[in-house]
Design an enzyme around this catalytic site. Structure first.
Site, PDB file in Angstrom:
ATOM      1  N   LYS A  52       0.828  -1.205   0.000  1.00  0.00           N
ATOM      2  CA  LYS A  52       0.000   0.000   0.000  1.00  0.00           C
ATOM      3  C   LYS A  52       0.864   1.257   0.000  1.00  0.00           C
ATOM      4  CE  LYS A  52      -3.825  -2.270   2.382  1.00  0.00           C
ATOM      5  NZ  LYS A  52      -4.475  -2.578   3.667  1.00  0.00           N
ATOM      6  N   GLN A  96      -4.720  -0.998   9.758  1.00  0.00           N
ATOM      7  CA  GLN A  96      -4.611  -2.344   9.202  1.00  0.00           C
ATOM      8  C   GLN A  96      -5.174  -3.386  10.167  1.00  0.00           C
ATOM      9  OE1 GLN A  96      -3.355  -3.197   6.051  1.00  0.00           O
ATOM     10  NE2 GLN A  96      -4.157  -5.206   6.556  1.00  0.00           N
ATOM     11  N   ASP A 119     -11.187   3.209   4.010  1.00  0.00           N
ATOM     12  CA  ASP A 119     -11.623   1.807   3.956  1.00  0.00           C
ATOM     13  C   ASP A 119     -13.135   1.698   3.808  1.00  0.00           C
ATOM     14  OD1 ASP A 119      -9.736  -0.198   3.836  1.00  0.00           O
ATOM     15  OD2 ASP A 119      -9.336  -0.209   5.982  1.00  0.00           O
TER      16      ASP A 119
END
Length: 295
Positions: A52, A96, A119
């Site tokens: 990422k 995460q 997200d």
């Protein structure tokens, strides 16, 4: 013979469009920033974070990587999220998962500013998705829709079956399909008569985390199959990655996604797109990257 929906190529095109828009913003003195928070030393999470961060920089964005020890308390993590919420250089925040067991993941995700929730997991963004009123869309479901756009021109009236009821993939992708005016059935591995239900579908999205669940005789000729599964299994003495569908048995489908190389690459590309979208919205700027695969 089923067409293969090449997620790597489609993701590369989306990343390219994001990079072009980031360059335009940078010329105006605005550089979108993505902050990724990793708590602990989970090996898979470390790989995801590195990927990422690498792609964020390649798109011309600022990358803020924060690695916290596994001993970080819930209160400390919530305090850190509050700092990122207040940091104007940060347009997107991604914590995460999975988090250490002593931390309530839902509480942490709920603490992220919805405008920075790239997200798409915050209840505000979930509510906006369910009511069709905008918001940031979870990356994997968004990627699924972009891939479907390469194989389907008109969704209205098509029957879609989603296998998997998670908040991360199953439920959001079902809502996105409803927005396209599909008739949607949400199932899971405990659904009775699951093969018969799937056989009626024009679109099959499988995100059950069950390797080889969907067999060829479950899928009617001409259907489109989106396989979200990423399962590591042992074959002939070595570890391989397979999906939730048996792709070798899908030749009668209209189109299928491979595993790997299908949905997976789209997730990070859509994360970058969401970060750019968040940067624009936070500043009241019109427009955003066109995410449709045909764009």
């Amino acid at each position: 013979m089923a067409a293969i929906i090449d997620g790597r190529t489609i993701a590369a095109k989306l990343r390219g469009r994001v990079a072009e828009e980031v360059a335009s913003l940078a010329a105006e003195g605005i550089v979108p920033g993505l902050a990724v928070v990793l708590v602990g030393d989970d090996p898979a999470s470390q790989v995801y974070v590195r990927s990422k961060m690498k792609q964020t920089l390649e798109a011309g964005m600022r990358s803020f990587e924060h690695r916290l020890p596994a001993s970080t308390s819930q209160e400390e993590l919530l305090g850190f999220v509050a700092v990122l919420n207040a940091d104007d250089a940060v347009d997107g925040i991604l914590v995460q998962l999975p988090l250490p067991q002593h931390i309530d993941s839902d509480l942490v995700l709920d603490a992220i500013d919805p405008l920075k929730d790239v997200d798409g997991f915050h209840p505000v963004n979930v509510g906006r998705l369910s009511t069709g009123t905008g918001g940031l869309i979870p990356c994997t479901p968004l990627g699924c829709m972009i891939l479907l756009d390469t194989a389907i021109d008109h969704y209205r009236g098509l029957k879609a079956v989603v296998i998997g009821k998670s908040n991360i993939v199953g439920k959001p992708v079902a809502m996105l399909l409803l927005e396209r005016e599909c008739t949607v059935t949400v199932t899971h591995i405990a659904t009775r008569n699951l093969p018969d239900i799937v056989r009626s579908a024009d679109i099959v999205v499988v995100a059950a985390g069950s390797p080889g669940l969907v067999r060829g005789d479950w899928v009617k000729p001409g259907a489109v199959v989106i396989d979200v599964g990423i399962n590591r299994v042992e074959r002939d003495g070595r570890k391989v990655i397979v999906g939730d569908a048996v792709r070798e048995e899908m030749e009668h489908a209209a189109a299928v996604t491979p595993v790997p190389g299908g949905v997976g690459p789209m997730t990070i590309a859509c994360l970058l797109s969401n970060t750019l979208r968040a940067a624009r919205r936070r500043r009241g700027l019109p427009g955003a990257v066109r995410e449709a695969a045909a764009a």
